[in-house]
Design a protein around this motif. Structure first.
Motif, short mmCIF file in Angstrom:
data_model
loop_
_atom_site.label_atom_id
_atom_site.label_comp_id
_atom_site.label_asym_id
_atom_site.label_seq_id
_atom_site.Cartn_x
_atom_site.Cartn_y
_atom_site.Cartn_z
N ASP A 1 29.78 38.93 26.33
CA ASP A 1 29.59 38.54 27.72
C ASP A 1 30.84 37.92 28.32
OD1 ASP A 1 26.96 39.39 27.72
OD2 ASP A 1 26.19 37.46 27.04
N ALA A 2 31.68 37.31 27.48
CA ALA A 2 32.88 36.63 27.97
C ALA A 2 34.00 37.62 28.29
CB ALA A 2 33.36 35.60 26.96
N PHE A 3 33.81 38.91 27.98
CA PHE A 3 34.84 39.91 28.26
C PHE A 3 34.74 40.47 29.67
CE2 PHE A 3 35.00 40.92 23.48
CZ PHE A 3 36.02 40.00 23.30
N SER A 4 33.85 39.91 30.47
CA SER A 4 33.67 40.39 31.83
C SER A 4 33.50 39.20 32.77
CB SER A 4 32.45 41.31 31.92
OG SER A 4 32.27 41.79 33.23
N ALA A 5 34.12 39.28 33.94
CA ALA A 5 34.02 38.17 34.89
C ALA A 5 34.37 38.67 36.29
CB ALA A 5 34.97 37.03 34.50
N ALA A 6 33.83 38.00 37.30
CA ALA A 6 34.23 38.29 38.68
C ALA A 6 35.68 37.87 38.86
CB ALA A 6 33.32 37.55 39.65
N SER A 7 36.50 38.74 39.43
CA SER A 7 37.92 38.41 39.63
C SER A 7 38.07 37.27 40.62
CB SER A 7 38.66 39.64 40.16
OG SER A 7 38.60 40.70 39.24
N ASP A 8 38.85 36.27 40.25
CA ASP A 8 39.16 35.20 41.19
C ASP A 8 40.27 35.69 42.13
OD1 ASP A 8 41.00 35.03 38.86
OD2 ASP A 8 41.86 33.41 40.05
N PRO A 9 40.50 35.03 43.26
CA PRO A 9 41.47 35.52 44.24
C PRO A 9 42.87 35.75 43.68
CG PRO A 9 40.11 33.81 45.22
CD PRO A 9 39.75 33.84 43.76
N THR A 10 43.33 34.87 42.80
CA THR A 10 44.68 35.02 42.26
C THR A 10 44.79 36.25 41.36
OG1 THR A 10 45.04 32.63 42.33
CG2 THR A 10 46.50 33.91 40.91
N THR A 11 43.86 36.39 40.43
CA THR A 11 43.87 37.54 39.53
C THR A 11 43.75 38.83 40.31
OG1 THR A 11 42.81 36.18 37.82
CG2 THR A 11 42.77 38.56 37.51
N LEU A 12 42.85 38.84 41.29
CA LEU A 12 42.65 40.04 42.09
C LEU A 12 43.91 40.39 42.87
CD1 LEU A 12 40.79 42.26 43.07
CD2 LEU A 12 39.92 40.70 44.81
N GLN A 13 44.58 39.41 43.44
CA GLN A 13 45.79 39.67 44.21
C GLN A 13 46.88 40.27 43.34
OE1 GLN A 13 46.12 39.36 47.62
NE2 GLN A 13 47.95 40.54 47.16
N VAL A 14 47.02 39.76 42.13
CA VAL A 14 48.04 40.31 41.22
C VAL A 14 47.69 41.75 40.84
CG1 VAL A 14 49.10 40.10 38.94
CG2 VAL A 14 48.64 38.05 40.29
N ALA A 15 46.43 42.01 40.52
CA ALA A 15 46.01 43.36 40.15
C ALA A 15 46.19 44.34 41.31
CB ALA A 15 44.55 43.34 39.69
N LEU A 16 45.82 43.92 42.51
CA LEU A 16 45.99 44.78 43.68
C LEU A 16 47.47 45.03 43.98
CD1 LEU A 16 43.20 43.39 46.04
CD2 LEU A 16 43.19 45.54 44.76
N SER A 17 48.32 44.05 43.72
CA SER A 17 49.76 44.23 43.91
C SER A 17 50.30 45.26 42.93
CB SER A 17 50.49 42.90 43.73
OG SER A 17 50.11 41.97 44.73
N LEU A 18 49.83 45.23 41.69
CA LEU A 18 50.23 46.23 40.71
C LEU A 18 49.78 47.63 41.16
CD1 LEU A 18 49.40 44.33 37.42
CD2 LEU A 18 51.65 45.24 38.00
N ALA A 19 48.53 47.71 41.64
CA ALA A 19 48.01 49.00 42.10
C ALA A 19 48.79 49.52 43.29
CB ALA A 19 46.52 48.86 42.46
N PRO B 1 60.78 48.42 37.96
CA PRO B 1 60.35 47.97 36.63
C PRO B 1 60.35 46.45 36.48
CG PRO B 1 61.88 49.81 36.45
CD PRO B 1 61.88 49.38 37.88
N LEU B 2 61.34 45.78 37.07
CA LEU B 2 61.42 44.33 36.94
C LEU B 2 60.25 43.67 37.64
CD1 LEU B 2 62.99 41.93 35.86
CD2 LEU B 2 64.33 41.93 37.99
N LEU B 3 59.93 44.17 38.85
CA LEU B 3 58.78 43.64 39.58
C LEU B 3 57.49 43.86 38.79
CD1 LEU B 3 57.35 42.51 42.10
CD2 LEU B 3 57.37 44.84 43.03
N MET B 4 57.33 45.06 38.23
CA MET B 4 56.12 45.36 37.47
C MET B 4 56.01 44.48 36.23
SD MET B 4 54.74 47.60 39.38
CE MET B 4 53.54 48.63 38.54
N GLU B 5 57.14 44.22 35.59
CA GLU B 5 57.14 43.35 34.41
C GLU B 5 56.66 41.95 34.77
OE1 GLU B 5 60.20 41.63 30.97
OE2 GLU B 5 60.96 42.89 32.61
N HIS B 6 57.15 41.42 35.87
CA HIS B 6 56.77 40.07 36.28
C HIS B 6 55.31 40.02 36.74
CE1 HIS B 6 60.47 37.74 35.89
NE2 HIS B 6 61.11 38.86 36.18
N LEU B 7 54.87 41.06 37.45
CA LEU B 7 53.47 41.11 37.85
C LEU B 7 52.57 41.23 36.62
CD1 LEU B 7 53.59 43.44 41.00
CD2 LEU B 7 52.99 41.00 40.96
N GLY B 8 53.02 41.99 35.62
CA GLY B 8 52.25 42.12 34.39
C GLY B 8 52.11 40.79 33.68
#
Length: 286
Positions: free
Chosen positions: A121-139, A150-157
């Protein structure tokens, strides 16, 4: 669609549309629309998935546990730890899928984050605003540019890894069920007896121990100090060393006798682990 090296991460899934991908060392980003159907995956990378559209139907399981139907609203973050088999049955949805090497988490000083101490159950969670913003930036970097920086992607990762640990690291932990010495002996002897089989699986070893894949993998790692798939690989290499020292078998014969799919695969893995090719290793013993 990106052809991920199955020796790093094996994944089968329904047909994908609008597929985009970015690949660099220790980081793979995918964005796509997945058709309804089944997915199965396992490998040496952590996989983070975020569905950008809600599922009406979604069931999953880790290891050999039973499938569980769960709600998966938009922007749910799912975490699949490295080495754990994960299967999904669901309808269509838009996804961001991110693969990261576990050593990235260690290099960032995130050693306290131990997926082995989390329950399903702990492997799933609603994305908080910060996590979601980083993931959307990667997308966005994958979808909106011809060649992502590549440098930007590394830092976002790295930012994503920190966000995932913060999001999931506070979830309830569970103790790791221990594996008895008798079961451990039975499993290790089984590995030695069937090491020549290229299709030897962790699920099979879990069955020998009469444990679920999920609990067996964690208990084995706690007892031995390495996950089952790494133990199998190390035993293959150690047996190959014996054959190479004996000097009677060809490299091809050694490869198949130790469970590798080909001589090329054997040579590649041997060099990665030992530091020299099988030929050079044999020559050094003469």
């Amino acid at each position: 669609m990106l052809d991920i090296d199955p020796r790093i991460f094996s994944i089968s899934r329904p047909s994908l549309q609008q597929y985009k991908a970015f690949v660099q060392r220790d980081l793979i980003i995918e964005t796509y629309h997945s058709s309804a159907g089944e997915m199965a995956s396992q490998g040496s990378l952590h996989r983070i998935s975020i569905n950008r559209t809600a599922h009406r139907k979604y069931a999953h399981r880790y290891g050999s546990a039973n499938f569980r139907s769960v709600e998966r609203p938009s922007f749910t973050l799912g975490f699949q730890p490295a080495s754990i088999n994960f299967e999904v049955e669901g309808d269509a949805a838009d996804y961001i899928s991110i693969f990261q090497a576990p050593k990235l988490y260690e290099n960032l000083g995130l050693r306290d984050f131990d997926p082995d101490r989390l329950n399903d159950d702990a492997f799933s969670a609603a994305s908080d605003p910060t996590t979601l913003q980083v993931a959307l930036s990667l997308a966005a970097a994958v979808e909106q540019t011809e060649c992502a920086d590549p440098l930007l992607m590394e830092h976002l990762g790295m930012a994503l890894a920190c966000s995932v640990v913060r999001l999931l690291g506070t979830r309830p932990a569970v103790g790791i069920r221990s594996i008895t010495s008798e079961k451990l002996k039975r499993v290790t002897e089984y590995v030695e007896d069937y090491l020549c089989r290229a299709d030897l699986t962790v699920d099979e070893l879990a069955g020998v121990a009469h444990m679920s894949h999920f609990h067996f993998s964690r208990a084995f790692k706690k007892a031995v100090g390495k996950p089952p798939h790494q133990f199998i690989l190390d035993r293959r290499i150690e047996r190959a060393r014996i054959y190479l020292a004996d000097g009677k078998e060809t490299l091809s014969e050694i490869a198949y006798a130790t469970g590798f799919s080909s001589q090329a695969h054997f040579s590649s893995v041997f060099r990665r682990i030992v530091g020299v090719t099988p030929t050079d290793y044999r020559r050094s013993l003469q």
